[in-house]
Enzyme design. Structure first.
Site, PDB file in Angstrom:
ATOM      1  N   TYR A 133      29.173  61.375  57.113  1.00 24.63           N
ATOM      2  CA  TYR A 133      29.573  60.030  57.523  1.00 24.63           C
ATOM      3  C   TYR A 133      28.369  59.096  57.493  1.00 24.63           C
ATOM      4  CZ  TYR A 133      31.322  56.189  60.392  1.00 24.63           C
ATOM      5  OH  TYR A 133      31.676  54.936  60.852  1.00 24.63           O
ATOM      6  N   GLY A 147      44.086  48.671  63.045  1.00 33.86           N
ATOM      7  CA  GLY A 147      42.804  48.443  63.685  1.00 33.86           C
ATOM      8  C   GLY A 147      42.091  47.166  63.304  1.00 33.86           C
ATOM      9  N   GLY A 204      41.819  48.382  53.966  1.00 35.70           N
ATOM     10  CA  GLY A 204      42.047  49.009  55.267  1.00 35.70           C
ATOM     11  C   GLY A 204      42.779  48.085  56.215  1.00 35.70           C
ATOM     12  N   ALA A 205      43.706  47.309  55.683  1.00 29.16           N
ATOM     13  CA  ALA A 205      44.341  46.234  56.451  1.00 29.16           C
ATOM     14  C   ALA A 205      45.633  46.653  57.131  1.00 29.16           C
ATOM     15  CB  ALA A 205      44.600  45.036  55.546  1.00 29.16           C
ATOM     16  N   GLY A 248      41.133  46.051  60.456  1.00 30.84           N
ATOM     17  CA  GLY A 248      41.645  45.342  59.283  1.00 30.84           C
ATOM     18  C   GLY A 248      42.742  44.358  59.633  1.00 30.84           C
TER      19      GLY A 248
END
Length: 314
Positions: free
Chosen positions: A183, A32, A28-29, A34
């Site tokens: 979630y 945000g 997730g880089a 990440g």
């Protein structure tokens, strides 16, 4: 290094930390938390491999980190966590580049999306947030063991308090889908995975932690509507919610990855740069007992191995 708390930033918790010759992998880089986590750890001297599913966004994130940290050692891998074939090929690519991994930060995630299915038919939030990371981490375990003492940081959330994991129907085949319940289940799974992984690998020098980053406005919130904020607010005005900046939200991940006081520990749920207390009904923070229960962690591990079709010999 002391635990600075809610308002701490990445640079504050990483001050004086030297990660030279250390290899970090972050999912997730491309946006945000990440990107900020990658920047902070690269600023400490680590070689950082940034993972995302969108090559164009990932290239932009790499440029952002490189501009902030001139001379940073950065590599990339493309993985779609919602497709186990992509996870397997991406893991092989990472292992070819990183025979040893010191820090794996499983940061990617989706939140409160409508009912969707992954490539293999799993419910999107459980499939992406948990199962994709479960398989990726298992496949990268040889490099983590080679890099020991090493750490795995799994991004959970206070949202784990919305629901435990339904071991009988985690993918919503036989029950009504509710996006916040889903979630919550996926974030509970992230915490339980940390417990199960730590149980299995601590003897080989790999420790695992779950992290609640706090509430931050990032791309993770793209599916949210005003009614969702009202649900989270629990009677408060939106402006009264305890939001963090991206630098503050990434701080607990960086602290979990680098804090000396966590040496010899693992399987813990962390928030605001400290080990969380048990949750209370009237509090925003804390961890529910079902999210750190070793028996449930074992059940989830077996269920996850069955679902991804992979048995891990550790």
């Amino acid at each position: 290094m002391s635990a600075p708390g809610f308002h701490a930033t990445t640079d504050e918790v990483s001050a004086g930390v030297d990660l030279s010759a250390r290899q970090v992998v972050i999912t997730g880089a491309s946006s945000g938390l990440g990107v900020e986590t990658a920047r902070a750890l690269a600023n400490c001297g680590a070689a950082v491999l940034m993972v995302a599913r969108d090559a164009q966004k990932l290239d932009a994130a790499v440029a952002q980190v490189s501009q902030s940290v001139p001379g940073a050692s950065i590599d990339t891998a493309i993985i779609d966590l919602a497709d186990l074939d992509s996870v397997r090929s991406g893991a092989a690519d990472i292992l070819s580049k990183c025979p040893t991994i010191d820090l794996l930060i499983n940061n990617a995630g989706v939140m409160a999306c409508p009912l969707q299915r992954t490539a293999q038919g799993f419910e999107m939030q459980f499939g992406t947030n948990h199962l994709g990371h479960f398989l990726l981490t298992g496949l990268l375990a040889p490099a983590l063991i080679a890099g020991a003492p090493s750490r795995v940081i799994n991004l959970s959330s206070a949202g784990h308090r919305f629901a435990p994991v339904d071991m009988e129907d985690p993918n919503y085949h036989n029950r009504h889908y509710e996006k916040w319940q889903s979630y919550g289940q996926s974030k509970t799974a992230n915490a339980l995975f940390s417990v199960g992984l730590d149980q299995r690998l601590q003897g080989r020098g790999v420790r695992a932690f779950a992290v609640h980053p706090g509430m931050i406005m990032t791309e993770l919130s793209r599916h949210m509507v005003p009614e969702d904020f009202a649900q989270i607010a629990r009677g408060r005005k939106p402006e009264e919610l305890p939001f963090k900046t991206v630098e503050q939200g990434s701080a607990t991940s960086v602290w979990a990855a680098t804090a000396l006081e966590l040496e010899g520990l693992g399987g813990l749920y962390l928030e605001d740069c400290h080990v969380a207390e048990p949750a209370t009904p009237d509090g925003d923070g804390g961890v529910e007992a079902y999210a750190v229960d070793p028996v449930l962690a074992d059940q989830l591990w077996q269920t996850s191995e069955d679902l991804v079709g992979e048995k891990f010999d550790f």
